[in-house]
Motif scaffolding. Structure first.
Motif, PDB file in Angstrom:
ATOM      1  N   MET A   1     -51.901 -10.977  10.919  1.00  0.00           N
ATOM      2  CA  MET A   1     -50.456 -11.002  11.099  1.00  0.00           C
ATOM      3  C   MET A   1     -49.882  -9.615  10.840  1.00  0.00           C
ATOM      4  SD  MET A   1     -47.796 -13.687   9.444  1.00  0.00           S
ATOM      5  CE  MET A   1     -49.120 -14.799   9.088  1.00  0.00           C
ATOM      6  N   ALA A  22     -42.313  -9.533  16.048  1.00  0.00           N
ATOM      7  CA  ALA A  22     -42.614 -10.861  16.581  1.00  0.00           C
ATOM      8  C   ALA A  22     -41.375 -11.612  17.053  1.00  0.00           C
ATOM      9  CB  ALA A  22     -43.326 -11.686  15.512  1.00  0.00           C
ATOM     10  N   HIS A  23     -40.254 -11.378  16.380  1.00  0.00           N
ATOM     11  CA  HIS A  23     -39.087 -12.208  16.695  1.00  0.00           C
ATOM     12  C   HIS A  23     -38.277 -11.670  17.886  1.00  0.00           C
ATOM     13  CE1 HIS A  23     -37.429  -9.051  14.127  1.00  0.00           C
ATOM     14  NE2 HIS A  23     -36.261  -9.309  14.698  1.00  0.00           N
ATOM     15  N   GLU A  28     -34.685  -9.403  25.301  1.00  0.00           N
ATOM     16  CA  GLU A  28     -34.236  -8.226  24.548  1.00  0.00           C
ATOM     17  C   GLU A  28     -35.171  -7.044  24.774  1.00  0.00           C
ATOM     18  OE1 GLU A  28     -32.441 -10.802  20.770  1.00  0.00           O
ATOM     19  OE2 GLU A  28     -34.532 -10.171  20.789  1.00  0.00           O
ATOM     20  N   GLU A  43     -28.413 -17.153  25.729  1.00  0.00           N
ATOM     21  CA  GLU A  43     -29.535 -16.860  24.820  1.00  0.00           C
ATOM     22  C   GLU A  43     -30.046 -18.090  24.082  1.00  0.00           C
ATOM     23  OE1 GLU A  43     -29.417 -13.309  22.505  1.00  0.00           O
ATOM     24  OE2 GLU A  43     -28.456 -12.153  24.101  1.00  0.00           O
ATOM     25  N   LYS A  44     -29.901 -19.269  24.690  1.00  0.00           N
ATOM     26  CA  LYS A  44     -30.521 -20.455  24.086  1.00  0.00           C
ATOM     27  C   LYS A  44     -31.071 -21.442  25.120  1.00  0.00           C
ATOM     28  CE  LYS A  44     -25.928 -22.248  22.881  1.00  0.00           C
ATOM     29  NZ  LYS A  44     -25.851 -23.605  23.410  1.00  0.00           N
ATOM     30  N   ILE A  63     -35.789 -17.370  25.515  1.00  0.00           N
ATOM     31  CA  ILE A  63     -36.510 -18.217  24.563  1.00  0.00           C
ATOM     32  C   ILE A  63     -38.024 -18.049  24.768  1.00  0.00           C
ATOM     33  CG2 ILE A  63     -34.710 -19.893  23.964  1.00  0.00           C
ATOM     34  CD1 ILE A  63     -35.819 -21.756  26.120  1.00  0.00           C
ATOM     35  N   TRP A  67     -44.106 -10.972  22.565  1.00  0.00           N
ATOM     36  CA  TRP A  67     -45.536 -11.057  22.237  1.00  0.00           C
ATOM     37  C   TRP A  67     -46.267 -12.016  23.167  1.00  0.00           C
ATOM     38  CZ3 TRP A  67     -47.044 -11.042  16.324  1.00  0.00           C
ATOM     39  CH2 TRP A  67     -46.573  -9.855  15.750  1.00  0.00           C
TER      40      TRP A  67
ATOM     41  N   MET B   1     -29.826 -12.776  19.103  1.00  0.00           N
ATOM     42  CA  MET B   1     -30.997 -12.303  18.363  1.00  0.00           C
ATOM     43  C   MET B   1     -31.567 -13.405  17.484  1.00  0.00           C
ATOM     44  SD  MET B   1     -31.678  -8.503  17.086  1.00  0.00           S
ATOM     45  CE  MET B   1     -30.723  -8.565  15.609  1.00  0.00           C
ATOM     46  N   LEU B   2     -32.879 -13.457  17.422  1.00  0.00           N
ATOM     47  CA  LEU B   2     -33.516 -14.425  16.539  1.00  0.00           C
ATOM     48  C   LEU B   2     -33.633 -13.800  15.149  1.00  0.00           C
ATOM     49  CD1 LEU B   2     -36.448 -15.591  18.862  1.00  0.00           C
ATOM     50  CD2 LEU B   2     -34.536 -17.007  18.097  1.00  0.00           C
ATOM     51  N   PRO B   3     -33.546 -14.624  14.101  1.00  0.00           N
ATOM     52  CA  PRO B   3     -33.801 -14.071  12.778  1.00  0.00           C
ATOM     53  C   PRO B   3     -35.236 -13.562  12.692  1.00  0.00           C
ATOM     54  CG  PRO B   3     -33.660 -16.470  12.704  1.00  0.00           C
ATOM     55  CD  PRO B   3     -33.259 -16.055  14.078  1.00  0.00           C
ATOM     56  N   ARG B   4     -35.452 -12.601  11.828  1.00  0.00           N
ATOM     57  CA  ARG B   4     -36.773 -11.994  11.701  1.00  0.00           C
ATOM     58  C   ARG B   4     -37.798 -13.031  11.238  1.00  0.00           C
ATOM     59  NH1 ARG B   4     -37.618  -6.703  11.761  1.00  0.00           N
ATOM     60  NH2 ARG B   4     -39.755  -6.151  11.243  1.00  0.00           N
ATOM     61  N   PHE B   5     -38.969 -13.026  11.834  1.00  0.00           N
ATOM     62  CA  PHE B   5     -40.062 -13.865  11.322  1.00  0.00           C
ATOM     63  C   PHE B   5     -41.406 -13.229  11.619  1.00  0.00           C
ATOM     64  CE2 PHE B   5     -38.854 -15.872  15.496  1.00  0.00           C
ATOM     65  CZ  PHE B   5     -40.020 -15.639  16.204  1.00  0.00           C
ATOM     66  N   GLU B   6     -42.408 -13.740  10.917  1.00  0.00           N
ATOM     67  CA  GLU B   6     -43.790 -13.305  11.151  1.00  0.00           C
ATOM     68  C   GLU B   6     -44.459 -14.348  12.024  1.00  0.00           C
ATOM     69  OE1 GLU B   6     -45.306 -10.453   9.783  1.00  0.00           O
ATOM     70  OE2 GLU B   6     -43.278  -9.915   9.118  1.00  0.00           O
ATOM     71  N   LEU B   7     -45.407 -13.904  12.819  1.00  0.00           N
ATOM     72  CA  LEU B   7     -46.057 -14.830  13.748  1.00  0.00           C
ATOM     73  C   LEU B   7     -47.552 -14.574  13.771  1.00  0.00           C
ATOM     74  CD1 LEU B   7     -45.372 -16.914  16.114  1.00  0.00           C
ATOM     75  CD2 LEU B   7     -45.656 -14.969  17.643  1.00  0.00           C
ATOM     76  N   LEU B  28     -45.497 -23.330  16.205  1.00  0.00           N
ATOM     77  CA  LEU B  28     -44.553 -22.956  17.260  1.00  0.00           C
ATOM     78  C   LEU B  28     -45.250 -23.256  18.580  1.00  0.00           C
ATOM     79  CD1 LEU B  28     -42.193 -21.332  18.616  1.00  0.00           C
ATOM     80  CD2 LEU B  28     -43.594 -19.307  18.278  1.00  0.00           C
ATOM     81  N   THR B  32     -38.743 -24.136  22.756  1.00  0.00           N
ATOM     82  CA  THR B  32     -37.479 -24.525  23.402  1.00  0.00           C
ATOM     83  C   THR B  32     -36.567 -25.299  22.450  1.00  0.00           C
ATOM     84  OG1 THR B  32     -38.382 -26.558  24.347  1.00  0.00           O
ATOM     85  CG2 THR B  32     -38.536 -24.571  25.695  1.00  0.00           C
ATOM     86  N   PHE B  35     -36.425 -22.009  18.994  1.00  0.00           N
ATOM     87  CA  PHE B  35     -35.666 -20.766  19.136  1.00  0.00           C
ATOM     88  C   PHE B  35     -34.154 -21.011  19.146  1.00  0.00           C
ATOM     89  CE2 PHE B  35     -39.707 -18.882  21.136  1.00  0.00           C
ATOM     90  CZ  PHE B  35     -40.180 -18.519  19.880  1.00  0.00           C
ATOM     91  N   PRO B  36     -33.657 -21.962  19.961  1.00  0.00           N
ATOM     92  CA  PRO B  36     -32.216 -22.226  19.872  1.00  0.00           C
ATOM     93  C   PRO B  36     -31.792 -22.665  18.469  1.00  0.00           C
ATOM     94  CG  PRO B  36     -33.107 -23.189  21.869  1.00  0.00           C
ATOM     95  CD  PRO B  36     -34.283 -22.712  21.071  1.00  0.00           C
ATOM     96  N   ARG B  39     -31.787 -19.646  16.089  1.00  0.00           N
ATOM     97  CA  ARG B  39     -30.665 -18.784  16.431  1.00  0.00           C
ATOM     98  C   ARG B  39     -29.355 -19.383  15.935  1.00  0.00           C
ATOM     99  NH1 ARG B  39     -27.578 -17.642  20.703  1.00  0.00           N
ATOM    100  NH2 ARG B  39     -27.100 -15.423  20.870  1.00  0.00           N
ATOM    101  N   THR B  47     -42.155 -17.835   8.903  1.00  0.00           N
ATOM    102  CA  THR B  47     -43.546 -17.675   9.325  1.00  0.00           C
ATOM    103  C   THR B  47     -43.896 -18.775  10.313  1.00  0.00           C
ATOM    104  OG1 THR B  47     -44.003 -16.904   7.093  1.00  0.00           O
ATOM    105  CG2 THR B  47     -45.911 -17.346   8.497  1.00  0.00           C
TER     106      THR B  47
END
Ligand SMILES: Cc1cc2nc3c(=O)[nH]c(=O)nc-3n(C[C@H](O)[C@H](O)[C@H](O)COP(=O)(O)OP(=O)(O)OC[C@H]3O[C@@H](n4cnc5c(N)ncnc54)[C@H](O)[C@@H]3O)c2cc1C
Ligand code: FES
Ligand code: FES
Lengths: 162, 285
Positions: A1, A22-23, A28, A43-44, A63, A67, B1-7, B28, B32, B35-36, B39, B47
């Protein structure tokens, strides 16, 4: 990761390298690289303005993670044609007035292209269903459906001539 | 923008299960829902474990008397499968009016079942098929009826280290009716107000098997077991169907939201159950 990653993909046939967390969505990431023909609406996943073909399959890039496009082919509206050599769909949208403000048009044409690739003779119902994930605030849709029907016919004629 | 996460991006099922066993990270799939929701702040999580690259989860298998859907099969995969119209007619009907084309290409059946939403359209048809779900973790697998999977609104029996591996069922016998009706503001890209599925198998002029499932009218999608019990083994007269529909409606605990009032949901749960039972009986008998 890891938090950031180098991702290589192809956009309209050309290799693109991006370094992205990743996000970050594909929408974007690609707009940041200058592919502003991909439009950002809700954006949804509701409006389809951001639709691109991913390995030929239409998806909402808002969506989809950048990556997840690693090693894959992205096609935007610019990959279908330009003003010198437009795709039959682009031509038909211009002729019928299927584009007014034009904001929904790139996504609309991408979704329509995917339909015609799979089904060269769509019924009006098939067209409505294929475009049900694309919202347009201007045209009332009639001209859009007409444009897709005309393009389908043009493509069939092209096929017969070839 | 999506909130920050690790993948993390496991490539195989064992890798994915190992990642889940770590206790941090949520699956994940198509994103569909996630993500909405991320957000919009309705979902938290920093994570995620992406299942998109786990090819072992994306398949549809038809064997002699069993159909198995890998959890990674998309709604479009279901629509493209030529045998599914016979193996699960109501599931095909639900998939056909599911979201729009782009979302159908990304949305997985696993995500639809696991999100636990009362308006998940694949669930009523899967419940009336009597489907089983197979859950997998690093320490093994377990299979249970989908009917026992949901505990409460967005709550399932799944443990944090488990994922949904597959869904399987025995196809309805030839001649039986398997129906789905989605009441919504429009045909495409709409969230279900009331979603009903019914399965009827007839034999010798009587109703041999009947299953009824109702969506969007309670915290979870549910089977109307009492109503089913009233109909099994009987000739389905209008009176009997009306009684069963009343019983099914009696089990509903609808809420009012921006799509419909609780009263409207109750009324339509009743009338649509009646309508679908009549239609199914006519078709099957
Ligand atoms: C515009 C739009 C329209 C929509 N229309 C509809 C509709 O008509 N009908 C409908 O039912 N839904 C609809 N949805 C909701 C959504 O598309 C579906 O619920 C979809 O099936 C979710 O699948 P996913 O693969 O995207 O799941 P994700 O968003 O990736 O995941 C959803 C949840 O399930 C969990 N999960 C996913 N896979 C697994 C697994 N294998 N094991 C364990 N947990 C798992 C995730 O952790 C998450 O909590 C719509 C969504 C949008 C954006
Ligand atoms: S911007 Fe992606 S669907 Fe609206
Ligand atoms: S032309 Fe303006 S939104 Fe469609």
């Amino acid at each position: 990761m890891s938090s950031e990653k180098a991702v290589t993909l192809r956009v309209n046939g050309n290799e693109v390298n991006i370094i992205t967390p990743a996000h970050r969505t594909l929408l974007e990431a690609l707009r940041h690289e200058g592919f502003v023909e991909i439009k950002s609406g809700c954006e949804k996943g509701d409006c389809g303005a951001c639709a691109v073909l991913l390995d030929g399959v239409p998806v909402d890039s808002c969506i989809t993670l950048a990556w997840h496009a690693e090693g894959r082919d992205v096609t935007t509206i610019k990959g279908l044609g330009n003003s010198d050599s437009p795709d039959p769909l682009q031509k038909a949208f211009i002729e019928t007035g299927g584009a007014q403000c034009g904001y929904c048009t790139p996504g609309m044409i991408i979704a329509a292209k995917a339909l015609l690739n799979e089904n060269p003779e769509p019924s009006l119902d098939d067209i409505k269903k294929a475009l049900s994930g694309n919202l347009c605030r201007c045209t009332g849709y009639t001209k859009i459906f007409e444009a897709v029907q005309i393009a389908a016919e043009d493509l069939r004629k092209e096929g017969e001539a070839a | 923008m999506l909130p920050r996460f690790e993948l993390s991006q496991p490539q195989t099922l064992p890798e994915a299960l190992k990642a889940l066993a770590g206790g941090v990270g949520q699956p994940l799939a198509g994103g569909t829902n996630l993500f909405p929701d991320l957000r919009g702040g309705r979902e938290k999580g920093d994570t995620f474990i992406s299942l998109s690259q786990v090819g072992e989860l994306r398949y549809i298998e038809h064997t002699d008397n069993r159909v198995t859907l890998g959890s990674g099969a998309t709604i479009s995969d279901i629509l493209r499968d030529p045998q599914m119209k016979i193996a699960a007619p109501a599931l095909v009907a639900a998939s056909d009016i599911f979201a729009g084309a782009m979302v159908r290409n990304a949305a997985t059946i696993g995500g639809n079942v696991c999100c636990g939403s009362p308006s998940a359209d694949s669930v009523p048809p899967l419940l009336t098929l009597g489907a089983d779900v197979t859950l997998a973790s690093a320490s093994g697998e377990r299979t249970l009826p989908l009917d026992e999977f949901y505990l409460d609104y967005k709550k399932t029996v799944m443990k944090p280290d488990e994922l949904l591996a597959s869904i399987s069922w025995t196809p309805p016998t030839p001649g039986s009716a398997h129906l789905f009706y989605k009441l919504s503001r429009r045909k495409g890209d709409a969230i279900t107000i009331t979603g009903i599925s019914v399965l009827v198998e007839a034999e010798g002029g009587k109703c041999k098997t009947v299953r009824i499932a109702l969506g969007s009218v309670a915290p979870t999608i549910f089977r109307a077991h009492e109503a089913e019990g009233m109909l099994a083994g009987r000739v389905l007269t209008s009176e009997l169907i009306e009684e069963a529909a009343q019983s099914a409606a009696g089990q509903c605990k609808p809420i009012s939201d921006n799509r419909a009032s609780a009263e409207y949901r109750l009324l339509t749960a009743h009338s649509l159950t009646r309508r679908l039972l009549r239609q199914a009986w006519k078709q099957a008998s």
